[in-house]
Design a protein around this motif. Structure first.
Motif, mmCIF file in Angstrom:
data_model
loop_
_atom_site.group_PDB
_atom_site.id
_atom_site.type_symbol
_atom_site.label_atom_id
_atom_site.label_comp_id
_atom_site.label_asym_id
_atom_site.label_seq_id
_atom_site.Cartn_x
_atom_site.Cartn_y
_atom_site.Cartn_z
ATOM 1 N N LEU A 194 4.893 -23.764 -1.561
ATOM 2 C CA LEU A 194 4.617 -25.183 -1.342
ATOM 3 C C LEU A 194 5.900 -25.958 -1.044
ATOM 4 N N ASN A 195 7.020 -25.489 -1.602
ATOM 5 C CA ASN A 195 8.326 -26.114 -1.338
ATOM 6 C C ASN A 195 8.978 -25.587 -0.060
ATOM 7 N N LYS A 196 8.219 -24.773 0.706
ATOM 8 C CA LYS A 196 8.646 -24.227 2.004
ATOM 9 C C LYS A 196 9.802 -23.235 1.890
ATOM 10 N N ASP A 197 9.962 -22.659 0.697
ATOM 11 C CA ASP A 197 10.956 -21.609 0.521
ATOM 12 C C ASP A 197 10.193 -20.278 0.546
ATOM 13 N N TYR A 198 9.819 -19.872 1.751
ATOM 14 C CA TYR A 198 8.907 -18.741 1.925
ATOM 15 C C TYR A 198 9.543 -17.397 1.570
ATOM 16 N N LEU A 199 10.837 -17.273 1.793
ATOM 17 C CA LEU A 199 11.521 -16.021 1.452
ATOM 18 C C LEU A 199 11.553 -15.806 -0.061
ATOM 19 N N THR A 200 11.853 -16.881 -0.796
ATOM 20 C CA THR A 200 11.872 -16.772 -2.262
ATOM 21 C C THR A 200 10.472 -16.510 -2.793
ATOM 22 N N SER A 201 9.487 -17.158 -2.195
ATOM 23 C CA SER A 201 8.095 -16.928 -2.588
ATOM 24 C C SER A 201 7.740 -15.451 -2.407
ATOM 25 N N ASN A 202 8.109 -14.879 -1.260
ATOM 26 C CA ASN A 202 7.826 -13.457 -1.004
ATOM 27 C C ASN A 202 8.595 -12.531 -1.954
ATOM 28 N N TYR A 203 9.785 -12.960 -2.342
ATOM 29 C CA TYR A 203 10.575 -12.172 -3.297
ATOM 30 C C TYR A 203 9.792 -12.009 -4.605
ATOM 31 N N TYR A 204 9.234 -13.114 -5.108
ATOM 32 C CA TYR A 204 8.468 -13.052 -6.362
ATOM 33 C C TYR A 204 7.128 -12.342 -6.174
ATOM 34 N N LEU A 205 6.521 -12.501 -5.001
ATOM 35 C CA LEU A 205 5.271 -11.786 -4.724
ATOM 36 C C LEU A 205 5.498 -10.275 -4.723
ATOM 37 N N ASN A 206 6.590 -9.855 -4.125
ATOM 38 C CA ASN A 206 6.907 -8.416 -4.101
ATOM 39 C C ASN A 206 7.200 -7.879 -5.499
ATOM 40 N N LYS A 207 7.848 -8.710 -6.319
ATOM 41 C CA LYS A 207 8.121 -8.330 -7.711
ATOM 42 C C LYS A 207 6.805 -8.194 -8.479
ATOM 43 N N LEU A 208 5.870 -9.092 -8.183
ATOM 44 C CA LEU A 208 4.542 -9.037 -8.803
ATOM 45 C C LEU A 208 3.824 -7.744 -8.416
ATOM 46 N N HIS A 209 3.824 -7.437 -7.130
ATOM 47 C CA HIS A 209 3.123 -6.244 -6.637
ATOM 48 C C HIS A 209 3.764 -4.958 -7.154
ATOM 49 N N GLU A 210 5.075 -4.949 -7.205
ATOM 50 C CA GLU A 210 5.807 -3.754 -7.647
ATOM 51 C C GLU A 210 5.554 -3.443 -9.127
ATOM 52 N N ASN A 211 5.490 -4.493 -9.951
ATOM 53 C CA ASN A 211 5.402 -4.279 -11.393
ATOM 54 C C ASN A 211 3.994 -4.424 -11.974
ATOM 55 N N TYR A 212 3.143 -5.219 -11.306
ATOM 56 C CA TYR A 212 1.802 -5.483 -11.857
ATOM 57 C C TYR A 212 0.745 -5.360 -10.750
ATOM 58 N N PRO A 213 0.576 -4.159 -10.211
ATOM 59 C CA PRO A 213 -0.345 -3.977 -9.080
ATOM 60 C C PRO A 213 -1.815 -4.234 -9.416
ATOM 61 N N ASN A 214 -2.141 -4.288 -10.705
ATOM 62 C CA ASN A 214 -3.527 -4.563 -11.109
ATOM 63 C C ASN A 214 -3.707 -5.974 -11.665
ATOM 64 N N SER A 215 -2.747 -6.844 -11.398
ATOM 65 C CA SER A 215 -2.843 -8.216 -11.916
ATOM 66 C C SER A 215 -3.964 -8.978 -11.213
ATOM 67 N N SER A 216 -4.415 -10.060 -11.842
ATOM 68 C CA SER A 216 -5.540 -10.832 -11.293
ATOM 69 C C SER A 216 -5.215 -11.407 -9.920
ATOM 70 N N ALA A 217 -3.969 -11.825 -9.697
ATOM 71 C CA ALA A 217 -3.595 -12.421 -8.412
ATOM 72 C C ALA A 217 -3.698 -11.415 -7.270
ATOM 73 N N ILE A 218 -3.513 -10.145 -7.576
ATOM 74 C CA ILE A 218 -3.640 -9.102 -6.552
ATOM 75 C C ILE A 218 -5.108 -8.719 -6.379
ATOM 76 N N ASN A 219 -5.814 -8.596 -7.493
ATOM 77 C CA ASN A 219 -7.233 -8.212 -7.420
ATOM 78 C C ASN A 219 -8.109 -9.272 -6.766
ATOM 79 N N ASP A 220 -7.750 -10.558 -6.908
ATOM 80 C CA ASP A 220 -8.577 -11.601 -6.276
ATOM 81 C C ASP A 220 -8.003 -12.076 -4.933
ATOM 82 N N TYR A 221 -7.010 -11.351 -4.423
ATOM 83 C CA TYR A 221 -6.446 -11.530 -3.071
ATOM 84 C C TYR A 221 -5.602 -12.804 -2.898
#
Length: 280
Positions: free
Chosen positions: A172-199
């Protein structure tokens, strides 16, 4: 001969009437049942435990929805009242306190108040590190990565909540690279988290890639959303429309805007009408 009381009756006797009513509402809420009693008379400042505050918050939020002014007051009150919760506190209190912080962050995100959402998410992480005696996010993730007892799972859920929130805030703050950094950290460590399961993960990643002009990556992720039952399906169609418009494939852009329109998204209808006018 004395009549033996049921556990339910004992609970009712031991519990304040207000607390009893709140718990009754919450049980109905979890079961998807309508609760007839009105809880508006309850003053949250009279409540003595975190559990009641959280459940009353759910009641207020179900009424006020996105504006949720009273919800913000309630959460801020609880966060201040129970701020002394520490590493030695009861685990259920630590869990509920983190819920207060996370719910406040979510409220600010829902109203796109990114400044307050960022403050809330950093408070959440700071408290989480304090309660787990962790120096930083990476240490926190590593400490619980291979633990699967109840308490560790709850902590991992909290870390996952933080990574999800901070990803949306940065986007939302238009820092898309940082957003993707945290998204990748989420996917790498918590692949079954609710944010991944609900797309939500794929939706945000696709949206970020669109703004970064990486249209193939955007298409790949957004298509995963439209072929799911995600509540973000209509928004994913709109973003795919944007992708193909920027690829100069006007027919495909029209198709995706029309699909969003069919799902009742007024923005999709407007974009479809607009692209049809300009492409004539």
């Amino acid at each position: 001969k004395k009549k033996t009381q049921s556990n339910f009756e004992k609970l009712k006797k031991k519990t304040k009437n207000e607390s009893y009513l709140i718990k009754s509402f919450f049980c109905s809420h979890k079961l998807g049942e309508t609760y007839e009693k009105n809880l508006d008379f309850i003053n949250y400042k009279n409540l003595e435990n975190l559990d009641d505050l959280i459940n009353l918050f759910i009641y207020e939020y179900s009424k006020e929805n996105i504006n949720a002014i009273k919800c913000q007051e309630l959460l801020n009150y609880g966060i201040e009242k129970f701020k002394d919760i520490n590493i030695n506190s009861d685990f259920s209190d630590k869990k509920e306190y983190l819920n207060l912080l996370n719910n406040l962050t979510s409220l600010h995100l829902n109203t796109k108040n990114t400044k307050e959402a960022l403050v809330g998410s950093e408070k959440f992480l700071s408290k989480l590190k304090e309660l787990t005696n962790s120096k930083n996010l990476d240490e926190l993730i590593f400490k619980y990565k291979n633990k699967n007892d109840y308490k560790s799972i709850e902590i991992k859920n909290s870390i996952s909540d933080y990574l999800t929130s901070i990803s949306f805030i940065n986007s939302l703050n238009k820092d898309y690279l940082t957003s993707n950094y945290y998204l990748n950290k989420l996917h790498e460590n918590y692949p079954n988290s609710s944010a991944i399961n609900d797309y939500r993960y794929n939706f945000l990643l696709g949206k970020n890639y669109y703004w970064l002009k990486k249209y193939d990556e955007a298409e790949e992720n957004l298509k995963k959303v439209i072929y799911s039952n995600s509540s973000l399906k209509d928004e994913a169609f709109i973003n795919l429309g944007h992708v193909f418009k920027n690829k100069n494939d006007i027919n495909k852009a029209k198709f995706y805007y029309e699909e969003a329109c069919k799902l009742g998204n007024n923005g999709g209808c407007f974009l479809l009408n607009n692209i049809e006018k300009t492409s004539k």
